[in-house]
Design a protein around this motif. Structure first.
Motif, short mmCIF file in Angstrom:
data_model
loop_
_atom_site.label_atom_id
_atom_site.label_comp_id
_atom_site.label_asym_id
_atom_site.label_seq_id
_atom_site.Cartn_x
_atom_site.Cartn_y
_atom_site.Cartn_z
N GLY A 1 58.93 45.30 39.98
CA GLY A 1 59.44 43.94 40.01
C GLY A 1 60.83 43.90 40.62
N GLN A 2 61.38 42.70 40.75
CA GLN A 2 62.70 42.51 41.33
C GLN A 2 63.71 42.18 40.24
OE1 GLN A 2 63.87 42.17 44.78
NE2 GLN A 2 62.02 43.31 45.32
N VAL A 3 64.85 42.87 40.29
CA VAL A 3 65.98 42.58 39.41
C VAL A 3 67.21 42.48 40.29
CG1 VAL A 3 67.37 43.30 37.44
CG2 VAL A 3 64.92 43.83 37.50
N ASN A 4 67.81 41.29 40.34
CA ASN A 4 68.98 41.08 41.19
C ASN A 4 68.69 41.52 42.64
OD1 ASN A 4 70.51 40.14 38.98
ND2 ASN A 4 71.05 42.25 38.42
N ARG A 5 67.51 41.11 43.12
CA ARG A 5 67.06 41.38 44.48
C ARG A 5 66.86 42.86 44.79
NH1 ARG A 5 70.67 37.12 48.16
NH2 ARG A 5 70.04 35.22 47.04
N ARG A 6 66.74 43.64 43.76
CA ARG A 6 66.46 45.06 43.94
C ARG A 6 65.12 45.40 43.29
NH1 ARG A 6 72.06 48.51 42.93
NH2 ARG A 6 73.26 47.57 44.65
N THR A 7 64.31 46.14 44.01
CA THR A 7 63.01 46.54 43.48
C THR A 7 63.17 47.65 42.45
OG1 THR A 7 61.90 45.95 45.55
CG2 THR A 7 60.72 47.44 44.06
N ARG A 8 62.54 47.47 41.31
CA ARG A 8 62.55 48.48 40.26
C ARG A 8 61.12 48.85 39.91
NH1 ARG A 8 66.87 49.36 41.67
NH2 ARG A 8 68.86 49.11 40.57
N ARG A 9 60.89 50.16 39.80
CA ARG A 9 59.57 50.67 39.42
C ARG A 9 59.70 51.42 38.11
NH1 ARG A 9 56.53 54.41 43.62
NH2 ARG A 9 56.30 52.38 44.68
N VAL A 10 58.84 51.07 37.15
CA VAL A 10 58.89 51.66 35.82
C VAL A 10 57.55 52.29 35.49
CG1 VAL A 10 59.29 51.22 33.38
CG2 VAL A 10 60.58 49.94 35.09
N THR A 11 57.58 53.46 34.92
CA THR A 11 56.36 54.13 34.47
C THR A 11 55.94 53.59 33.11
OG1 THR A 11 56.91 56.15 35.69
CG2 THR A 11 55.34 56.36 33.87
N ILE A 12 54.67 53.18 33.00
CA ILE A 12 54.14 52.67 31.73
C ILE A 12 53.56 53.79 30.89
CG2 ILE A 12 52.47 51.11 30.66
CD1 ILE A 12 54.77 49.68 32.04
N GLY A 13 52.78 54.65 31.51
CA GLY A 13 52.19 55.76 30.78
C GLY A 13 50.99 56.34 31.51
N ARG A 14 50.48 57.45 31.01
CA ARG A 14 49.36 58.13 31.64
C ARG A 14 48.06 57.39 31.40
NH1 ARG A 14 50.04 63.91 29.07
NH2 ARG A 14 47.77 63.84 29.39
N ALA A 15 47.21 57.35 32.44
CA ALA A 15 45.96 56.60 32.37
C ALA A 15 44.95 57.25 31.43
CB ALA A 15 45.36 56.47 33.77
N ASP A 16 45.10 58.53 31.15
CA ASP A 16 44.15 59.20 30.25
C ASP A 16 44.50 58.99 28.78
OD1 ASP A 16 46.45 60.70 30.50
OD2 ASP A 16 45.44 62.62 30.23
N LEU A 17 45.64 58.34 28.50
CA LEU A 17 46.06 58.15 27.11
C LEU A 17 45.69 56.79 26.55
CD1 LEU A 17 49.58 59.86 27.07
CD2 LEU A 17 47.37 60.81 26.39
N PHE A 18 45.68 55.75 27.38
CA PHE A 18 45.28 54.43 26.90
C PHE A 18 44.65 53.62 28.03
CE2 PHE A 18 49.90 54.63 27.42
CZ PHE A 18 50.12 53.73 28.44
N PRO A 19 43.84 52.61 27.68
CA PRO A 19 43.09 51.85 28.69
C PRO A 19 44.00 50.92 29.49
CG PRO A 19 42.75 50.91 26.52
CD PRO A 19 43.52 52.19 26.31
N PRO A 20 43.53 50.46 30.64
CA PRO A 20 44.35 49.58 31.48
C PRO A 20 44.72 48.26 30.80
CG PRO A 20 42.09 49.71 32.30
CD PRO A 20 42.23 50.76 31.26
N GLU A 21 43.88 47.80 29.86
CA GLU A 21 44.21 46.54 29.17
C GLU A 21 45.52 46.68 28.38
OE1 GLU A 21 41.29 48.09 29.00
OE2 GLU A 21 40.10 46.74 30.28
N THR A 22 45.68 47.81 27.71
CA THR A 22 46.91 48.06 26.96
C THR A 22 48.10 48.22 27.91
OG1 THR A 22 45.65 49.19 25.23
CG2 THR A 22 48.02 49.59 25.29
N ALA A 23 47.89 48.96 29.00
CA ALA A 23 48.96 49.15 29.98
C ALA A 23 49.36 47.83 30.62
CB ALA A 23 48.50 50.14 31.06
N ARG A 24 48.36 46.95 30.82
CA ARG A 24 48.66 45.64 31.45
C ARG A 24 49.55 44.80 30.54
NH1 ARG A 24 43.90 44.54 32.47
NH2 ARG A 24 43.74 45.15 34.67
N ARG A 25 49.28 44.86 29.22
CA ARG A 25 50.11 44.10 28.28
C ARG A 25 51.55 44.63 28.27
NH1 ARG A 25 45.33 44.34 25.10
NH2 ARG A 25 46.15 46.11 23.90
#
Length: 388
Positions: free
Chosen positions: A47-71
């Motif tokens: 996403g954008q914060v103060n016009r700067r792109t920021r990328r954040v790691t949510i977690g490994r896909a083998d640990l929880f389903p995409p529905e949880t990661a999406r929330r």
């Protein structure tokens, strides 16, 4: 970059690239995606914060389903929309976890070549004098805390100890600030700004010419190991720990030189051996037997660690109170009286000339030091016969 609806099945079906990484973006929530590497799949959000792109790691896909990661991603995107930079917050949180104790440990890990004496001194500061701060986040140590602790230590432990401890803490803090973001300015600066550093008087004690004969006589009455230890310190100006930890592999009797690979300032030192020391070391080697140490000891270090007992015996027998560092000062005082060149003196004591531009261009090898070393040795032998 591919776009698809991220479900458990579609995520499992994404192939791993042979090299590099690929990002698959979710068609349901803009900014949400999965980063696929050669062996792993990890949910991310951008996403954008103060016009700067920021990328954040949510977690490994083998640990929880995409529905949880999406929330989780939706919460992060909401924070970004409010101007919260999750990357900066993560760094702030990391700094909060950096306690004073951890900062000292990281300092040691990053500088494995520190001399043992330096590590011991810094460890004493962290484990003893600043023990009450050990579990505190280093970014919570304030200027007023430093000033108060320095004043308390000056009264309870001595002015020099207080100064040394906060020099150590200052170095550790500067290192931490260089490796971690969002640290306040070094709080030890208050001691300079408030002129609160304790005034220190450098010791000026030496064994004077009129004291040397009686001191020498007391040394000669000592057992061979303590006698040779003190004489080696006097005839080389080496520091106590350097003499104590000297190994036979660092002494070349054929070339008449000794090599200290590690010294207090980190620079190696090669010194020529005078005629007197050559004979002393040759006899010493016969006494030391198979030990790799010039001065073997019974403790875990394998060599003599603390020469205080026999130094005190000599002081009591001669009436000359002295420390091992007094012998170093005696050595250089005698050398200076012989008008030995300044740069040779610095090299004999292994003092750096980094602040001296001219000195940085002068290379003094071991052969050029042989004559000064022999002159100093001869003068010591003359002074031991001094008669008032």
């Amino acid at each position: 970059m591919p776009n698809l609806r991220l479900t458990r099945r579609t995520v499992d079906d994404i192939p791993h690239p042979q090299r590099g990484q690929a990002i698959y973006r979710d068609t349901m929530l803009p900014g949400f995606g999965v980063r696929v590497g050669a062996k792993s799949k990890t949910y991310i959000v951008e996403g954008q914060v103060n016009r700067r792109t920021r990328r954040v790691t949510i977690g490994r896909a083998d640990l929880f389903p995409p529905e949880t990661a999406r929330r989780k991603a939706l919460v992060v995107l909401g924070d970004m929309a409010d101007g919260v930079d999750p990357t900066a917050e993560k760094r702030k949180e990391a700094v909060k976890q950096m306690t004073v104790e951890k900062a000292f440990n990281k300092f040691f890990e990053a500088r494995p070549d520190l001399a043992k004496a330096t590590v011991d001194n810094y460890s004493r500061t962290g484990n003893k004098y600043l023990r009450s701060w050990a579990k505190k986040p280093i970014n919570e140590i304030t200027r007023q805390m430093v000033l108060k602790k320095h004043q308390e230590m000056s009264r309870s432990s001595g002015k020099v100890t207080a100064n040394d401890s906060f020099r150590h803490f200052r170095s550790v803090y500067n290192f931490t600030a260089a490796t971690e973001d969002n640290l306040p300015p070094n709080p030890v600066s208050i001691l300079s700004q408030a002129r609160a550093w304790n005034k220190e008087r450098r010791r000026q004690t030496i064994i004077e010419a009129k004291q040397l004969p009686v001191w020498w006589a007391a040394v000669m009455d000592e057992p061979e190991y303590s006698r040779d230890f003190l004489l080696l310190a006097l005839f080389t100006g080496m520091r106590r720990n350097e003499v104590a930890s000297l190994r036979w592999e660092n002494i070349d009797l054929d070339e008449r030189k000794l090599h200290l690979p590690t010294t207090k300032n980190g620079d190696p030192l090669i010194l020529p051996v005078s005629d007197y020391l050559f004979n002393l070391l040759r006899e010493r080697k016969e006494c030391a037997g198979a030990s790799p140490w010039v001065f073997p000891g019974k403790g875990p270090a394998g060599h003599i660690v603390e020469p205080k007992k026999f130094s005190q015996r000599v002081a009591a027998a001669s009436g000359v109170t002295f420390t091992l560092h007094d012998l170093r000062r005696t050595y250089i005082t005698i050398a200076e009286s012989l008008d030995i060149p300044h740069y040779a003196l610095k090299r004999l004591l292994n003092h750096r000339s980094s602040a001296d531009v001219t000195g940085g261009y002068i290379i003094i090898n071991v052969d050029r030091l042989r004559s000064p070393v022999e002159l100093i040795s001869e003068r010591i032998l003359e002074l031991k016969e001094f008669k008032d």
